[in-house]
Design a protein around this motif. Structure first.
Motif, PDB file in Angstrom:
ATOM      1  N   ARG A  86       2.557   1.490  -3.524  1.00 25.71           N
ATOM      2  CA  ARG A  86       1.570   1.902  -4.531  1.00 25.71           C
ATOM      3  C   ARG A  86       1.269   3.400  -4.379  1.00 25.71           C
ATOM      4  NH1 ARG A  86      -3.096  -1.004  -7.425  1.00 25.71           N
ATOM      5  NH2 ARG A  86      -4.557   0.695  -7.727  1.00 25.71           N
ATOM      6  N   ASN A  87       1.106   3.848  -3.150  1.00 25.32           N
ATOM      7  CA  ASN A  87       0.889   5.274  -2.910  1.00 25.32           C
ATOM      8  C   ASN A  87       2.075   6.097  -3.417  1.00 25.32           C
ATOM      9  OD1 ASN A  87      -0.361   7.647  -1.392  1.00 25.32           O
ATOM     10  ND2 ASN A  87       1.639   7.510  -0.395  1.00 25.32           N
ATOM     11  N   CYS A 109       1.912   6.386  -7.168  1.00 24.65           N
ATOM     12  CA  CYS A 109       0.864   7.336  -7.579  1.00 24.65           C
ATOM     13  C   CYS A 109       1.326   8.783  -7.368  1.00 24.65           C
ATOM     14  CB  CYS A 109      -0.422   7.090  -6.795  1.00 24.65           C
ATOM     15  SG  CYS A 109      -1.190   5.499  -7.159  1.00 24.65           S
ATOM     16  N   ARG A 110       1.961   9.012  -6.244  1.00 28.11           N
ATOM     17  CA  ARG A 110       2.460  10.366  -5.967  1.00 28.11           C
ATOM     18  C   ARG A 110       3.499  10.777  -7.005  1.00 28.11           C
ATOM     19  NH1 ARG A 110       4.332  10.072  -0.328  1.00 28.11           N
ATOM     20  NH2 ARG A 110       6.180   9.124  -1.257  1.00 28.11           N
ATOM     21  N   LEU A 147      -0.940   0.738 -13.904  1.00 27.29           N
ATOM     22  CA  LEU A 147      -0.387   0.948 -12.556  1.00 27.29           C
ATOM     23  C   LEU A 147      -0.034  -0.377 -11.890  1.00 27.29           C
ATOM     24  CD1 LEU A 147       0.208   2.775 -10.091  1.00 27.29           C
ATOM     25  CD2 LEU A 147      -2.201   2.499  -9.452  1.00 27.29           C
ATOM     26  N   ALA A 190       0.836  -1.209   0.000  1.00 30.69           N
ATOM     27  CA  ALA A 190       0.000   0.000   0.000  1.00 30.69           C
ATOM     28  C   ALA A 190       0.872   1.260   0.000  1.00 30.69           C
ATOM     29  CB  ALA A 190      -0.934  -0.002   1.208  1.00 30.69           C
ATOM     30  N   ARG A 191       1.926   1.270   0.793  1.00 29.27           N
ATOM     31  CA  ARG A 191       2.803   2.450   0.805  1.00 29.27           C
ATOM     32  C   ARG A 191       3.541   2.603  -0.514  1.00 29.27           C
ATOM     33  NH1 ARG A 191       3.137   0.717   6.101  1.00 29.27           N
ATOM     34  NH2 ARG A 191       4.733  -0.769   5.466  1.00 29.27           N
TER      35      ARG A 191
END
Lengths: 463, 463
Positions: free
Chosen positions: B139-140, B143-144, B435, B136-137
């Motif tokens: 992937r975040n 995206c950022r 993604l 999750a971190r």
């Protein structure tokens, strides 16, 4: 020779540079002196750059003098200080290459003003106009602010599912998603045989990522979703879309007051960024769309939001002596007219209403000790009323399941959601902001169909 | 006493502060000295903070000694330098509040390792594990990076429609979107009566925002989309999802080499940011999932991508002496085995293949002067093969329409798309990055269902 954007070419710092510009002609004006002025735009800023095309250009007579709105060009030349008012620079062309013509007989975007309604039929071309270019840059600015705000605070961006077999609020009005042949739907025992469908069960487009967002907040602390959501409501209004984008932050260990603090800071950040980062676009909206938008945004950024319980709000409205179309009574939902009265007339700034009657709010909102109200909050702003809705979530398993039953929902359908309370439950809260409502508020555009690139509404899935 | 994140509490700079921490217990270990060690995590970092809970705490016997994996707590205490190896700090608790218990008899995430397959059935709880928190971190972070990369370069983030009546590639395999009653589909003259459906016509979930993205690029210059896309393919593989997120930049006045430059810089930026911004997570993947991921990412960031025409690639493969499952021949699409051979064996770095045969590529790709190839490009990386696909778009109206007919598409169905060529056409180009494929590549996770929060696949729309 370096390619630069028109935004750059318009700044005084560019004076003296030999540059290449690429964009679309907005207008051409021929001077009696045997040269022409071209206004060129490339989307990088609201304003155009003025290009001076001398008669000595090789293709001056053959091409430059035929250029009109919509033609695409490459311009090479020198950036000079402009003697004209309202622009710092101009570009003296040494070469102009025409890439694409736009026949003025058929090109639908001529210089004259078109109605927004007409432009909706040209959604593929309308971003070439001043208004829709400004909206696209403003919408982009809002999206950038949203991500920046949450990323700077350590929130994780989470993608909750678009296709879902569950329904956030127990509401209807969802789109079905299927691969079945609609002309020949397979049946078993008189019912639709969903075992033949892609997901082996009925599936829908999401109306909210909140429930799934909670599962990540209840694992990783602070998260936000930002994605499309859907309503199959047959609402042909200037405020409804069948497909729109929503931001939904969700925070573990946040109570309602933390949620209010965050939402207030969030709105102010978005509005401040828009005022600072796309000032030309906002000035355009203020000049041409709604002459209150700048004062409204600046007012909100500078104000402290009022915080008022629903119960106090109802008392205020009842005592107001105002005649409303819908009567006010404790236990009924407030209407836009009531919300606007509070924020526009009573307080003249944003108002956060909270602690709503449990009977009018969804099962997942935390029940207060009074047993009658829940920890819901709505942020009301002038002109539109509610812009953000949120709540502290019910973290007590027994109360949650009681609330489900109270609202006619079967707890067994929400087993995974209940697990978040069964194992390591935490106080948590979140809210939702509809992106288009926010952009509509910022720009002053009357119709929400004009603030999303390709609006989807009843009877309309064009483009 | 200030609340800080566990990421902050783990840094030496926090030593000496009195703080409040909130998170979930990962483990408890009791010392013979009459105190306990608690490992607490709140999602802000891969690592936990170690909390020392003295026997003198008021609730030590009644609560602290019952804490186990999954319980949620608030810890107040002082951050100290830790004498233990592998951690800079620890927290001496002065107060511990338990918010939620997790019955060790029923809590599904015990200390033991669970298979990823089992955890897929617990998609609402799996982000509480090391692996899924790290994903999750990461992937975040990706995206950022995506947003930062494009925003820094002046691209506008555009939302193209999710529900569409058109079909990007003339391909099938789309989900239908409808509000018709599937048990009783209305008919007119033997056919489905779509006038009764929400959009008054057949509607689908988008497979790509490219065509609509082009309309904004052909108005505003440089744009990108980043949203969900859908495939109703009945593919039960470790590489396919029915719903996934795609980034699609589209740039006016870009030719194929500009497109390659941008895509190469883009990939390197994402990989560099991941290595720098979530190093603990990447180290975990390297240690526990795939021990080549760090070297691979670092290698790509440092390398210059090879650029090779399809024709040259086919020659290389034909001369390789290698036996492939699928034969290589000019005019056939390359398979993953061919792509991997080129990037892993021949060049040992990313390869951009371009100028593919026109017959195997969609109508919108620009035809080369040779008449046989089109300005397509695919970026191949080790282990997965193609990670980015893109092209320069056909900007010549007559060629575009000829290509449509060649592929059995009716130009009259693409009138608005042709308008972009009819009025002010420009050379333009773009590409797409999935993604999940990117996150799978970065993390080394074997199954794509494990890098998206709630995977949608045939027969699965749980949660």
């Amino acid at each position: 020779m370096e390619k630069i954007s028109i935004a750059e070419a318009r700044r005084a710092a560019a004076v003296g540079r030999e540059v290449r510009l690429q964009g679309w002609v907005r207008t051409r004006r021929d001077s009696k002196g045997g040269f022409s002025f071209l206004e060129i735009n490339d989307g990088s800023s609201f304003g155009n750059v003025q290009v001076i095309a001398e008669g000595s250009l090789a293709n001056y007579e053959s091409e430059v003098k035929r250029l009109g709105a919509g033609c695409s060009v490459t311009v090479e030349g020198a950036v000079k200080t402009s003697p004209a008012k309202g622009q710092e620079t101009e570009v003296r062309a040494t070469r102009i290459v025409v890439h694409g013509w736009a026949d003025p007989e058929t090109y639908p975007l001529q210089k004259k003003q078109h109605s927004f309604e007409f432009l909706r039929t040209l959604a593929h071309l309308r971003p070439r106009t001043n208004t829709f270019g400004a909206i696209a840059r403003t919408r982009n600015c809002v999206c950038r602010s949203i991500h920046a705000f949450f990323q700077e605070r350590g929130f994780l961006y989470i993608h909750t599912p678009i296709i879902t077999a569950s329904d956030c609020e127990g509401a209807g009005e969802m789109f079905k998603v299927s691969t079945l042949d609609l002309a020949n739907v397979p049946k078993a025992e008189g019912k639709v045989d969903f075992s033949k469908d892609f997901f082996h069960r009925p599936a829908y487009l999401t109306v909210s990522g909140q429930l799934q967002g909670e599962s990540f907040a209840c694992s990783l602390g602070k998260i936000y979703t930002f994605g499309p959501t859907f309503r199959a409501e047959n609402s042909n209004t200037s405020r409804h879309l069948a497909e729109f984008w929503m931001v939904e932050p969700e925070m573990a260990f946040y109570e309602l007051s933390d949620n209010m603090d965050l939402a207030e800071a969030f709105l102010k950040r978005i509005f401040r960024d828009v005022l600072q980062q796309v000032p030309e676009d906002v000035q355009f909206f203020n000049a041409r769309i709604d002459d209150t938008v700048i004062a409204t945004l600046e007012g909100i950024v500078a104000s402290e939001f009022v915080r008022l319980t629903y119960t106090e709000a109802v008392e205020r409205l009842e005592k107001s002596g105002q005649t409303f179309e819908f009567p006010v009574a404790w236990g009924r939902d407030l209407q836009a007219e009531h919300e606007r009265y509070l924020t526009e007339r009573v307080f003249q700034r944003p108002v956060i209403l909270f602690d709503y009657p449990r009977s009018i709010k969804p099962f997942y909102m935390r029940v207060n000790d009074d047993g009658k109200t829940v920890r819901a909050m709505d942020i009301l702003v002038p002109k539109v009323g509610e812009i953000i809705g949120g709540s502290q979530r019910e973290e007590r398993l027994d109360v949650l399941e009681q609330r489900m039953r109270e609202q006619g929902l079967a707890p067994e359908n929400y087993g995974w959601y209940a697990d978040l309370r069964r194992y390591g439950t935490v106080p948590h809260a979140g809210f939702g902001l509809g992106l288009e409502r926010a952009v509509q508020f910022i720009t002053g555009m009357a119709n929400i169909r004009d603030v999303i690139p390709f609006p989807r509404t009843p009877g309309n899935a064009e483009f």
